[in-house]
Design an enzyme around this catalytic site. Structure first.
Site, short mmCIF file in Angstrom:
data_model
loop_
_atom_site.label_atom_id
_atom_site.label_comp_id
_atom_site.label_asym_id
_atom_site.label_seq_id
_atom_site.Cartn_x
_atom_site.Cartn_y
_atom_site.Cartn_z
N LYS A 163 0.79 -1.31 0.01
CA LYS A 163 -0.09 -0.15 0.01
C LYS A 163 0.94 1.45 0.04
CE LYS A 163 -2.52 -0.24 3.77
NZ LYS A 163 -1.86 -1.26 4.59
N ARG B 170 -8.83 1.54 10.32
CA ARG B 170 -8.61 0.13 10.44
C ARG B 170 -9.46 -0.50 11.22
NH1 ARG B 170 -2.56 1.15 9.61
NH2 ARG B 170 -1.28 -0.84 9.64
N ARG C 188 11.41 -5.57 3.20
CA ARG C 188 10.89 -4.07 2.90
C ARG C 188 11.77 -3.33 3.75
NH1 ARG C 188 4.78 -2.17 4.07
NH2 ARG C 188 5.18 -3.02 6.39
N ARG D 154 11.73 -1.45 9.38
CA ARG D 154 10.79 -0.67 10.64
C ARG D 154 10.78 -1.68 11.66
NH1 ARG D 154 5.41 0.56 7.40
NH2 ARG D 154 4.59 -0.70 9.28
N ARG E 238 0.57 -8.03 13.74
CA ARG E 238 -0.15 -7.14 13.03
C ARG E 238 -1.28 -7.86 11.83
NH1 ARG E 238 4.73 -4.75 10.04
NH2 ARG E 238 2.98 -3.61 8.79
P1 AMP Z 1 1.42 1.03 8.78
O1 AMP Z 1 2.45 1.79 8.48
O2 AMP Z 1 -0.12 1.73 8.21
O3 AMP Z 1 1.50 -0.28 8.79
O4 AMP Z 1 1.12 1.34 10.28
C1 AMP Z 1 2.03 1.08 11.19
C2 AMP Z 1 1.52 1.00 12.75
O5 AMP Z 1 1.00 2.31 13.18
C3 AMP Z 1 0.25 0.01 12.91
O6 AMP Z 1 0.95 -1.40 13.19
C4 AMP Z 1 -0.35 0.49 14.07
O7 AMP Z 1 0.42 0.26 15.36
C5 AMP Z 1 -0.35 1.80 13.93
N1 AMP Z 1 -1.35 2.58 13.12
C6 AMP Z 1 -1.40 3.01 12.19
N2 AMP Z 1 -2.60 3.80 11.89
C7 AMP Z 1 -3.35 3.15 12.64
C8 AMP Z 1 -5.00 3.10 12.83
N3 AMP Z 1 -5.69 3.82 11.80
N4 AMP Z 1 -5.34 2.54 13.81
C9 AMP Z 1 -4.60 1.93 14.79
N5 AMP Z 1 -3.48 1.68 14.69
C10 AMP Z 1 -2.80 2.24 13.61
#
Ligand code: AMP
Length: 251
Positions: free
Chosen positions: A41, A118, A157, A190, A201
């Site tokens: 994404k 989410r 990644r 990361r 996750r």
């Molecule tokens: P991402 O980069 O979108 O995979 O987000 C990394 C992490 O940020 C996720 O695994 C969550 O811990 C937190 N996070 C990001 N967006 C959200 C969201 N909308 N709701 C809850 N946690 C979030």
């Protein structure tokens, strides 16, 4: 970041205005990107932003930037700890951060929301907020890929520690010395891309986020996109699917 909106307003909150402010467009796109962790994404968001000139609003990038603040608030500190464990940040904090940045949702340049909503509760809250702001979504692009390919993608990644550009060791490599092609900063893995956090996750995704496909399908906003192949192939597929969706709606 030449050619990309600066995202200053997104990272620094309501008190900040992007410089330059994105100009009004004949056609501004307002999209949500859905899909499991590692599906690509973030890469698609960047590529789509380049094509559509919209701004990449990523909540994950926002929390990763907050993690680097010298004096984070207790709420932000709790959010960052949850993120490092691979757990979801609370709906309340996520929506508070989005509300604080509602200027980004009204931006003339359009937006690609990546990482939010989410949960169903976030989807409902976001729907109400967009209605209040009189902002119409164009589509929700949902990326789909088998689990074994997702695991492979996450393992390779890498992300720029400064501008957050996304790389993959097999298909979209950083510079040979491990720096970012775009800005020259160091590129790394990361914390939440390590194996145990990935497992948590995926579980959070399956339980909390997967039901959102149905939520948006019921509203006729869901566009499913197979996420196999190269980033350029997936981008072409995304643009085609978006165009097809728009022409169905216009009929
Ligand atoms: P991402 O980069 O979108 O995979 O987000 C990394 C992490 O940020 C996720 O695994 C969550 O811990 C937190 N996070 C990001 N967006 C959200 C969201 N909308 N709701 C809850 N946690 C979030």
């Amino acid at each position: 970041m030449s050619g990309h909106p600066t995202r200053e307003g997104w990272f620094r909150g309501s008190a900040y205005t992007c410089d330059p402010v994105p100009p009004p467009r004949d056609r501004a796109f307002r999209l949500i990107l859905l899909g499991p962790p590692g599906v690509g994404k973030g890469t698609q968001a960047e590529l789509l932003c380049g094509q559509l000139r919209a701004c990449h609003l990523s909540t994950g990038d926002l929390f990763r930037a907050a993690a680097c603040e010298s004096e984070p608030s207790p709420a932000i500190r709790a959010a960052v700890e949850a993120m490092h464990r691979g757990e979801l940040v609370s709906d309340e904090l996520v929506m508070a951060m989005i509300c604080e940045r509602q200027k980004c949702l009204r931006c003339h340049g359009g937006f690609l929301l990546d990482g939010v909503p989410r949960t169903l509760s976030q989807a409902e809250a976001l729907e109400s907020l967009l209605q209040e702001l009189d902002v119409a979504l164009d589509a929700v692009l949902s990326y789909e890929l088998p689990l074994d390919e997702i695991v492979e993608r996450i393992g390779g990644r890498r992300v720029c520690t400064s501008c957050k550009a996304v790389y993959h060791l097999a298909s979209r490599r950083p510079n040979a010395d491990g720096t970012c092609v775009r800005c020259g900063a160091a590129v790394g893995q990361r914390d939440d891309d390590r194996a145990e956090a990935v497992r948590i996750r995926m579980q959070a995704y399956n339980e909390a986020t997967r039901p959102l496909s149905e939520f948006y399908a019921r509203r006729n906003q869901l566009v499913s996109i197979p996420a196999g192949g190269s980033p350029a192939e997936i981008l072409a597929r995304s643009l085609q699917a978006l165009e097809a969706h728009q022409s169905i709606l216009e009929r």
